[in-house]
Design a protein around this motif. Structure first.
Motif, PDB file in Angstrom:
ATOM      1  N   UNK A  17       0.848  -1.194   0.000  1.00 53.05           N
ATOM      2  CA  UNK A  17       0.000   0.000   0.000  1.00 53.05           C
ATOM      3  C   UNK A  17       0.876   1.235   0.000  1.00 53.05           C
ATOM      4  N   UNK A  18       0.466   2.220  -0.777  1.00 51.34           N
ATOM      5  CA  UNK A  18       1.157   3.515  -0.770  1.00 51.34           C
ATOM      6  C   UNK A  18       0.358   4.509   0.053  1.00 51.34           C
ATOM      7  N   UNK A  19       0.276   5.744  -0.357  1.00 50.06           N
ATOM      8  CA  UNK A  19      -0.361   6.768   0.477  1.00 50.06           C
ATOM      9  C   UNK A  19      -1.879   6.675   0.462  1.00 50.06           C
ATOM     10  N   UNK A  20      -2.444   6.078  -0.572  1.00 51.26           N
ATOM     11  CA  UNK A  20      -3.885   5.875  -0.528  1.00 51.26           C
ATOM     12  C   UNK A  20      -4.146   4.591   0.250  1.00 51.26           C
ATOM     13  N   UNK A  21      -5.349   4.169   0.319  1.00 52.76           N
ATOM     14  CA  UNK A  21      -5.684   3.012   1.151  1.00 52.76           C
ATOM     15  C   UNK A  21      -6.111   1.811   0.311  1.00 52.76           C
ATOM     16  N   UNK A  22      -5.543   1.749  -0.878  1.00 53.30           N
ATOM     17  CA  UNK A  22      -5.759   0.586  -1.728  1.00 53.30           C
ATOM     18  C   UNK A  22      -4.485  -0.248  -1.782  1.00 53.30           C
ATOM     19  N   UNK A  23      -4.671  -1.559  -1.794  1.00 52.35           N
ATOM     20  CA  UNK A  23      -3.530  -2.470  -1.874  1.00 52.35           C
ATOM     21  C   UNK A  23      -3.304  -2.926  -3.314  1.00 52.35           C
ATOM     22  N   UNK A  24      -2.044  -3.069  -3.674  1.00 55.11           N
ATOM     23  CA  UNK A  24      -1.672  -3.679  -4.943  1.00 55.11           C
ATOM     24  C   UNK A  24      -1.133  -5.068  -4.636  1.00 55.11           C
ATOM     25  N   UNK A  25      -1.685  -6.072  -5.323  1.00 55.54           N
ATOM     26  CA  UNK A  25      -1.328  -7.467  -5.042  1.00 55.54           C
ATOM     27  C   UNK A  25      -0.405  -8.017  -6.111  1.00 55.54           C
ATOM     28  N   UNK A  26       0.507  -8.879  -5.682  1.00 56.98           N
ATOM     29  CA  UNK A  26       1.245  -9.673  -6.633  1.00 56.98           C
ATOM     30  C   UNK A  26       0.374 -10.808  -7.151  1.00 56.98           C
ATOM     31  N   UNK A  27       0.890 -11.512  -8.149  1.00 55.40           N
ATOM     32  CA  UNK A  27       0.128 -12.603  -8.768  1.00 55.40           C
ATOM     33  C   UNK A  27       0.149 -13.868  -7.926  1.00 55.40           C
ATOM     34  N   UNK A  28       1.005 -13.910  -6.913  1.00 55.38           N
ATOM     35  CA  UNK A  28       1.029 -15.045  -6.012  1.00 55.38           C
ATOM     36  C   UNK A  28       2.066 -16.099  -6.360  1.00 55.38           C
ATOM     37  N   UNK A  29       2.451 -16.867  -5.359  1.00 58.40           N
ATOM     38  CA  UNK A  29       3.298 -18.054  -5.534  1.00 58.40           C
ATOM     39  C   UNK A  29       2.485 -19.250  -5.075  1.00 58.40           C
ATOM     40  N   UNK A  30       2.299 -20.220  -5.959  1.00 59.09           N
ATOM     41  CA  UNK A  30       1.562 -21.436  -5.605  1.00 59.09           C
ATOM     42  C   UNK A  30       2.535 -22.462  -5.051  1.00 59.09           C
ATOM     43  N   UNK A  31       2.311 -22.829  -3.806  1.00 59.11           N
ATOM     44  CA  UNK A  31       3.185 -23.785  -3.115  1.00 59.11           C
ATOM     45  C   UNK A  31       2.459 -25.110  -2.951  1.00 59.11           C
ATOM     46  N   UNK A  32       3.114 -26.165  -3.361  1.00 53.00           N
ATOM     47  CA  UNK A  32       2.592 -27.515  -3.164  1.00 53.00           C
ATOM     48  C   UNK A  32       3.608 -28.282  -2.331  1.00 53.00           C
ATOM     49  N   UNK A  33       3.169 -28.750  -1.179  1.00 52.62           N
ATOM     50  CA  UNK A  33       4.048 -29.532  -0.310  1.00 52.62           C
ATOM     51  C   UNK A  33       3.592 -30.990  -0.369  1.00 52.62           C
ATOM     52  N   UNK A  34       4.497 -31.854  -0.779  1.00 55.05           N
ATOM     53  CA  UNK A  34       4.183 -33.280  -0.930  1.00 55.05           C
ATOM     54  C   UNK A  34       4.676 -34.067   0.271  1.00 55.05           C
ATOM     55  N   UNK A  35       3.821 -34.990   0.707  1.00 52.26           N
ATOM     56  CA  UNK A  35       4.159 -35.832   1.870  1.00 52.26           C
ATOM     57  C   UNK A  35       5.204 -36.877   1.500  1.00 52.26           C
TER      58      UNK A  35
END
Lengths: 108, 116
Positions: free
Chosen positions: A90-108
């Motif tokens: 977030x910058x000076x306004x009150x809106x958030x900018x999101x990244x595209x995400x990291x998809x994590x898969x944890x295998x047993x």
């Protein structure tokens, strides 16, 4: 608006492994948050970390605001860590900018 | 976590019908938001509110309107639903009230909307 880039886009881990997720942002920010979206779709707050380092159990995060990046560390990963990890700024306004995400898969 | 609820949690509706989604928060947060999440697009802001009766558009506001008559409630209306509005809708709030840190955003559980 501010650009947020996350890497890697996908991560496959064996249970017990450690990993680092990265978030780069294009301008100075007032706030940075990390979220985990679990496989059921819930968005869970992990860290509120505009600068410095925080730890919560097996997770920790570091933000270096002057260099415009944040890192999320997952240690001794478990299958419950699977999901998508989002960074948001977030910058000076009150809106958030999101990244595209990291998809994590944890295998047993 | 902040107390944010959304209703309904699931809805199936027909093309052309109006739909209203409700977001309710108990944290006395000033700021509230509506996002949609679609595969390949991440979270996109539809509208947000910076106080009672104060709202502004986000990046994907066409076809949506909002209202906020009380601090705790933020309504999202699809005026005439289209298939392109099939999505998961998340409400969020942020503020200095309640148990949360200043300006930390919290999300509701989401509403899955299907327009047939």
């Amino acid at each position: 608006g501010i650009q947020v880039e996350q890497s890697p886009p996908d991560l496959i881990l064996q249970e017990g492994a450690n990993s680092t997720l990265r978030c780069n942002f294009s301008d100075s920010v007032n706030n940075l948050q990390w979220f985990h979206q679990n496989p059921w779709g819930q968005l869970i707050n992990l860290f509120y970390i505009p600068s410095g380092t925080k730890q919560n159990g097996r997770l920790s995060a570091t933000t270096v605001a002057t260099e415009r990046y944040s890192l999320l560390y997952i240690s001794s990963s478990q299958t419950t860590d699977s999901g998508v990890y989002f960074c948001a700024v977030r910058r000076v306004d009150y809106k958030l900018s999101f990244g595209a995400g990291t998809t994590v898969t944890v295998r047993a | 976590d902040a107390g944010i609820t959304q209703s309904p949690r699931h809805k199936v509706t027909e093309t052309g019908t109006p739909v209203t989604l409700r977001c309710h928060q108990t944290e006395n947060h000033r700021y509230m938001y509506w996002y949609r999440q679609d595969p390949g697009h991440g979270l996109r802001l539809i509208h947000y509110s910076y106080g009672v009766k104060d709202t502004d558009k986000g990046e994907v506001s066409d076809g949506y309107s909002v209202s906020r008559s009380k601090t705790e409630d933020f309504l999202l209306t699809l005026e005439s639903a289209t298939s392109s509005q099939t999505s998961v809708y998340f409400c969020a709030s942020m503020g200095q009230g309640g148990k949360s840190l200043p300006y930390e955003q919290y999300f509701g559980p989401g509403t899955r909307l299907t327009v047939t």
